[in-house]
Design an enzyme around this catalytic site. Structure first.
Site, PDB file in Angstrom:
ATOM      1  N   ASN A 137     -19.821   4.320 -70.189  1.00 29.33           N
ATOM      2  CA  ASN A 137     -19.701   4.327 -68.729  1.00 29.33           C
ATOM      3  C   ASN A 137     -18.226   4.115 -68.422  1.00 29.33           C
ATOM      4  OD1 ASN A 137     -19.378   3.440 -66.004  1.00 29.33           O
ATOM      5  ND2 ASN A 137     -21.551   2.931 -65.898  1.00 29.33           N
ATOM      6  N   TYR A 165     -27.670   7.508 -66.061  1.00 25.25           N
ATOM      7  CA  TYR A 165     -27.110   6.394 -65.302  1.00 25.25           C
ATOM      8  C   TYR A 165     -28.188   5.913 -64.349  1.00 25.25           C
ATOM      9  CZ  TYR A 165     -24.228   3.601 -62.174  1.00 25.25           C
ATOM     10  OH  TYR A 165     -23.726   2.564 -61.433  1.00 25.25           O
ATOM     11  N   ASP A 222     -26.169   3.948 -69.404  1.00 25.67           N
ATOM     12  CA  ASP A 222     -26.117   2.667 -68.704  1.00 25.67           C
ATOM     13  C   ASP A 222     -27.433   2.499 -67.976  1.00 25.67           C
ATOM     14  OD1 ASP A 222     -25.674   0.498 -67.094  1.00 25.67           O
ATOM     15  OD2 ASP A 222     -23.966   1.352 -66.013  1.00 25.67           O
ATOM     16  N   ASP A 248     -14.941  -1.238 -67.021  1.00 23.06           N
ATOM     17  CA  ASP A 248     -15.625  -2.527 -67.082  1.00 23.06           C
ATOM     18  C   ASP A 248     -16.726  -2.519 -68.140  1.00 23.06           C
ATOM     19  OD1 ASP A 248     -17.102  -0.745 -65.552  1.00 23.06           O
ATOM     20  OD2 ASP A 248     -17.678  -2.190 -64.022  1.00 23.06           O
ATOM     21  N   HIS A 249     -17.046  -1.353 -68.663  1.00 24.34           N
ATOM     22  CA  HIS A 249     -17.953  -1.200 -69.800  1.00 24.34           C
ATOM     23  C   HIS A 249     -17.145  -0.924 -71.062  1.00 24.34           C
ATOM     24  CE1 HIS A 249     -21.823  -0.492 -67.489  1.00 24.34           C
ATOM     25  NE2 HIS A 249     -20.912  -0.348 -66.538  1.00 24.34           N
TER      26      HIS A 249
END
EC number: 3.1.11.2
Length: 308
Positions: free
Chosen positions: A8, A133, A192, A294-295
């Protein structure tokens, strides 16, 4: 050996500025699933997909979602819920292609234009790969307490929407898994899922039972998807019942530095494929300054297809 990664990227243009291409060149996967590409086709940096055959469903929500699968060879078949996708090929301009799903599972039509799912059959391997997602969701109405939430109370709307999506997607996934088996293919669902499945998948899990992404209802849904005869959580099987490794950390505070994270990015493989796993890792960057998203990417090596 077949190297497969899911990532992601939280916006492909931002990820490119932070070093995505360096990561991609170093890891050199054979297949890469992306989520939250979040870019109109015409603004995808040309260098990012250079050398790859990329199948991208950007959706129609400006600046949101967008999923892709990158492969070395052109895929043998492509399917999306909207019935269309954009194909990138080395040395060519991107083109829109037809990518119909034979029968859309009940309840999925409302998400068809959101850019949440793309599925490809590899041309050189008996394998179907999907990038998903799943919506982040929210809290049920009984857990919504003004002043204790980052977002405004919504009467449980986001929670209900996520649960509806999960119910519809479970029907779709069961159908895809059976169709792949009938075609002599293994299935690998990457992406994700915005759900941490077990206590080892979230730091301070005792405090998280009333947090979206770790609600009992969400975890029970994953319980139904995962099993020894259906889909196997490859990373958890390889690492065992230990805390982490996590795949997402907030940008806020020192969550990354202190490894206060969640594991919400998955490789879910049919048993035949799962048996061939050689290793699976989370590519957590050494420092906050080196973070691409952030992933973190989840990367697995499969000895696939197995030797006869």
């Amino acid at each position: 050996m077949l190297r497969v990664a899911t990532y992601n990227v939280n916006g492909i243009r931002a990820a490119q500025r932070r070093g995505f291409e360096t990561w991609l060149a170093a890891r050199d996967p054979d297949v890469l699933a992306l989520q939250e590409v979040r870019s109109p086709v015409e603004k995808v940096p040309a260098e990012v997909f250079a050398g790859w055959h990329a199948t991208y469903d950007p959706g129609r929500l400006a600046g949101r979602n967008g999923v892709a699968v990158l492969t070395r060879q052109p895929p043998a078949a492509v399917r999306t819920w909207s019935g269309r996708a954009t194909a990138f090929a080395p040395g060519s301009a991107p083109v829109e292609i037809e990518a119909p799903t034979p029968t859309l599972a009940r309840g999925l039509s409302r998400y068809a234009d959101e850019g949440r799912y793309v599925e490809v059959d590899l041309a050189d391997q008996p394998l179907t790969v999907a990038s998903l997602y799943l919506p982040k969701g929210g809290l049920p109405v009984e857990l919504q307490k003004p002043g204790r939430m980052r977002e405004e109370p919504d009467g449980g709307a986001r929670y209900e929407r996520k649960m509806h999506f999960m119910s519809a997607f479970a029907r779709h996934l069961d159908r895809v898994r059976r169709q792949a088996r009938q075609a002599g293919r293994e299935l690998l669902l990457l992406g994700d899922l915005n759900i941490a499945h077990q206590p080892y998948d979230v730091t301070n899990w005792r405090r998280s039972h009333q947090s979206e992404g770790f609600l009992p209802q969400e975890r029970a849904w994953l319980d139904e998807l995962i099993g020894p005869r259906t889909l196997i959580d490859v990373l958890r099987r390889e690492h065992g019942e230990v805390d982490g490794p996590y795949s997402w950390w907030s940008w806020m505070g020192q969550a990354f530095e202190k490894d206060v994270g969640w594991r919400i990015d998955y490789h879910l493989a049919t048993p035949g494929l799962a048996r061939t796993v050689a290793q699976v890792e989370v590519d957590r960057e050494p420092s906050r300054e080196e973070r691409v998203s952030d992933h973190a990417a989840v990367v697995a090596d499969y000895a696939f297809p197995p030797a006869p």
